[in-house]
Design an enzyme around this catalytic site. Structure first.
Site, PDB file in Angstrom:
ATOM      1  N   TYR A   1      -1.697  -0.729  10.241  1.00  0.00           N
ATOM      2  CA  TYR A   1      -1.465  -1.057   9.193  1.00  0.00           C
ATOM      3  C   TYR A   1      -0.058  -1.301   8.968  1.00  0.00           C
ATOM      4  CZ  TYR A   1      -3.684  -1.306   4.508  1.00  0.00           C
ATOM      5  OH  TYR A   1      -3.639  -1.781   3.459  1.00  0.00           O
TER       6      TYR A   1
ATOM      7  N   THR B   1       1.135  -1.081  -0.277  1.00  0.00           N
ATOM      8  CA  THR B   1      -0.231  -0.003  -0.023  1.00  0.00           C
ATOM      9  C   THR B   1       0.951   0.987   0.392  1.00  0.00           C
ATOM     10  OG1 THR B   1      -1.759   1.698   1.418  1.00  0.00           O
ATOM     11  CG2 THR B   1      -0.084  -0.802   2.781  1.00  0.00           C
TER      12      THR B   1
HETATM   13  C1  UD1 Z   1      -7.241   4.218   2.934  1.00  0.00           C
HETATM   14  C2  UD1 Z   1      -6.611   3.408   3.840  1.00  0.00           C
HETATM   15  C3  UD1 Z   1      -5.588   3.113   3.429  1.00  0.00           C
HETATM   16  C4  UD1 Z   1      -5.460   1.944   2.066  1.00  0.00           C
HETATM   17  C5  UD1 Z   1      -6.217   2.821   0.717  1.00  0.00           C
HETATM   18  C6  UD1 Z   1      -6.386   1.585   0.312  1.00  0.00           C
HETATM   19  C7  UD1 Z   1      -7.481   4.184   5.926  1.00  0.00           C
HETATM   20  C8  UD1 Z   1      -7.660   5.377   6.739  1.00  0.00           C
HETATM   21  N1  UD1 Z   1      -6.450   4.275   4.654  1.00  0.00           N
HETATM   22  O1  UD1 Z   1      -6.742   5.717   2.095  1.00  0.00           O
HETATM   23  O2  UD1 Z   1      -4.214   2.706   4.031  1.00  0.00           O
HETATM   24  O3  UD1 Z   1      -3.997   2.050   2.204  1.00  0.00           O
HETATM   25  O4  UD1 Z   1      -7.377   3.208   1.826  1.00  0.00           O
HETATM   26  O5  UD1 Z   1      -6.766   0.254   1.090  1.00  0.00           O
HETATM   27  O6  UD1 Z   1      -7.955   3.778   6.238  1.00  0.00           O
HETATM   28  N2  UD1 Z   1     -12.457  10.847   2.593  1.00  0.00           N
HETATM   29  C9  UD1 Z   1     -13.357  12.212   3.345  1.00  0.00           C
HETATM   30  N3  UD1 Z   1     -14.892  11.125   3.673  1.00  0.00           N
HETATM   31  C10 UD1 Z   1     -15.008   9.463   4.141  1.00  0.00           C
HETATM   32  C11 UD1 Z   1     -13.760   8.956   3.573  1.00  0.00           C
HETATM   33  C12 UD1 Z   1     -12.347   9.751   2.757  1.00  0.00           C
HETATM   34  O7  UD1 Z   1     -13.158  13.473   2.997  1.00  0.00           O
HETATM   35  O8  UD1 Z   1     -15.649   9.147   4.581  1.00  0.00           O
HETATM   36  C13 UD1 Z   1     -11.052  11.473   2.432  1.00  0.00           C
HETATM   37  C14 UD1 Z   1      -9.638  11.249   3.067  1.00  0.00           C
HETATM   38  O9  UD1 Z   1      -9.509  12.084   4.448  1.00  0.00           O
HETATM   39  C15 UD1 Z   1      -8.704  10.932   1.731  1.00  0.00           C
HETATM   40  C16 UD1 Z   1      -9.190  10.965   1.321  1.00  0.00           C
HETATM   41  O10 UD1 Z   1     -10.760  10.800   1.341  1.00  0.00           O
HETATM   42  O11 UD1 Z   1      -8.559  11.993   2.214  1.00  0.00           O
HETATM   43  C17 UD1 Z   1      -9.310   9.515   0.295  1.00  0.00           C
HETATM   44  O12 UD1 Z   1      -9.409   8.606   1.846  1.00  0.00           O
HETATM   45  P1  UD1 Z   1     -10.082   6.823   1.159  1.00  0.00           P
HETATM   46  O13 UD1 Z   1     -11.015   6.639   0.621  1.00  0.00           O
HETATM   47  O14 UD1 Z   1     -10.509   6.256   3.384  1.00  0.00           O
HETATM   48  O15 UD1 Z   1      -8.655   6.103   1.177  1.00  0.00           O
HETATM   49  P2  UD1 Z   1      -7.116   6.697   2.156  1.00  0.00           P
HETATM   50  O16 UD1 Z   1      -7.331   7.414   3.498  1.00  0.00           O
HETATM   51  O17 UD1 Z   1      -6.595   7.784   1.231  1.00  0.00           O
END
Ligand code: UD1
Length: 328
Positions: A142, A118
């Site tokens: 993780y 990742t």
């Molecule tokens: C997530 C995992 C990461 C993993 C990747 C692929 C977490 C914290 N990180 O990455 O370890 O390698 O998926 O499986 O679980 N966001 C919002 N609102 C939401 C959800 C997300 O604003 O409800 C934003 C987050 O702050 C981020 C972006 O969207 O800036 C992407 O988030 P997300 O889809 O959860 O992925 P990552 O955290 O980047």
């Protein structure tokens, strides 16, 4: 070049898409999945499905002893906050199970290994795009559990002649273009998955986790890659190893970033509806920006993405969620 392959976690989101493409490319696929997060119906029909746990050493020996040419190891836990709450559970499920699988591979003479890692191993980088040679600084159990597995692979390869490829996924999203499978994981935390749950009436609103990052619109920037392109990268990686290719660590992304607000806008455009949002505090462990430098995978595999299109990513995710809801 086709072969007999073990796909761990082949009933999960990325594993099942990849298993389908491996079958389509003529490989003989055995899936091992304990269904803790996967879904039996996602595993492609053409695969032999074994429900079981990676910790079951006898089962691993049986499967690997049946003439397996390569292992693609997807199985693992992926929720960052859960790993903070239960680090030992993550080290067991991700690191120790990888250790056991590697041990079984060495003992059974299976010497090609593809590992799902990742982008989060890079931690909070000083700058992007990220190259594979940039420092790794995991900031969650993780991420550490995955990086430890990368190191085990490196050292095992040096000692035992195993060849491996570590693929560091950036943000995987979207669903099969033929609508056969998509993201089904329960209690998802991913942005696009949560946004389509709002659009399909399963949630009231979407939280935007922080709008004060040093990015173009203040929201987090990620490199979203369509799951079909990622699956194809695995098929090419297998070809690379089957053809005698060397061990590699490679980023998987498109090399460009989108903000949270850009993702929401793309979904609103595709759905022709507003998504109710609220700005919430930054999520602990989130970083401002993660974008891949993808020159290595392009050079080594000649991999070229075919679905580098945010609208396509969010449309296939939405189509899949609608289909999933109709079926439930
Ligand atoms: C997530 C995992 C990461 C993993 C990747 C692929 C977490 C914290 N990180 O990455 O370890 O390698 O998926 O499986 O679980 N966001 C919002 N609102 C939401 C959800 C997300 O604003 O409800 C934003 C987050 O702050 C981020 C972006 O969207 O800036 C992407 O988030 P997300 O889809 O959860 O992925 P990552 O955290 O980047």
């Amino acid at each position: 070049m086709s072969g007999r392959v073990l796909v761990t976690g082949g009933a999960g989101y990325i594993g099942s898409h990849t298993a389908q493409q491996l079958i389509d490319a003529g490989n003989d696929v055995v899936i091992l999945d304990n269904l803790s997060n996967g879904d039996r119906s996602m595993a492609p029909d053409g695969a032999r499905f074994v429900q079981g746990d990676l910790a079951d050493r006898g089962l691993l020996d049986d499967i690997l002893g049946s003439g397996v040419d390569a292992v693609l190891h997807f199985a693992g836990s992926i929720v960052v906050p859960d790993s903070v709450a239960d680090p030992l559970g993550y080290y067991r499920n991700n690191t120790l199970n990888t250790h056991g699988l590697l041990q079984a591979c060495i003992e059974r003479g299976v010497d090609r290994f593809i590992f799902s890692s990742t982008a989060t191993v890079y931690g909070d980088p000083a700058s992007t795009p990220l190259r594979e040679t940039d420092p790794t600084q995991p900031i969650s159990p993780y991420a550490t559990s995955k990086l430890m597995s990368e190191w085990m692979l490196r050292d095992t390869a040096a000692a035992h002649g195993l060849r491996y490829v570590v693929l560091r996924y950036f943000n995987v999203a979207g669903a099969d273009l033929k609508g056969r499978r998509g993201q089904a994981s329960r209690n998802a935390t991913h942005l696009i998955k949560l946004a389509v749950e709002v659009l399909t009436g399963q949630r009231d609103r979407l939280s935007i986790f922080g709008d004060d990052y040093p990015t173009s619109d203040g929201t987090g920037v990620r490199d979203y890659i369509h799951v079909t392109d990622l699956a194809n990268a695995h098929v090419r990686t297998l070809d690379h190893l089957m053809a005698g290719g060397a061990s590699e660590v490679m980023n998987c992304g498109y090399g460009k970033g989108s903000t949270v607000r850009q993702v929401i806008a793309a979904l609103e455009c595709v759905a022709n509806r507003r998504i109710p949002t609220e700005v919430a505090p930054r999520r602990p462990g989130d970083v401002a920006e993660l974008v891949a430098d993808v020159s290595r995978i392009r050079e080594v595999l000649g991999w070229r993405p075919e679905h580098d299109d945010l609208e396509l990513i969010v449309r296939t995710a939405l189509d899949w969620e609608r289909k999933r809801i109709r079926a439930s």
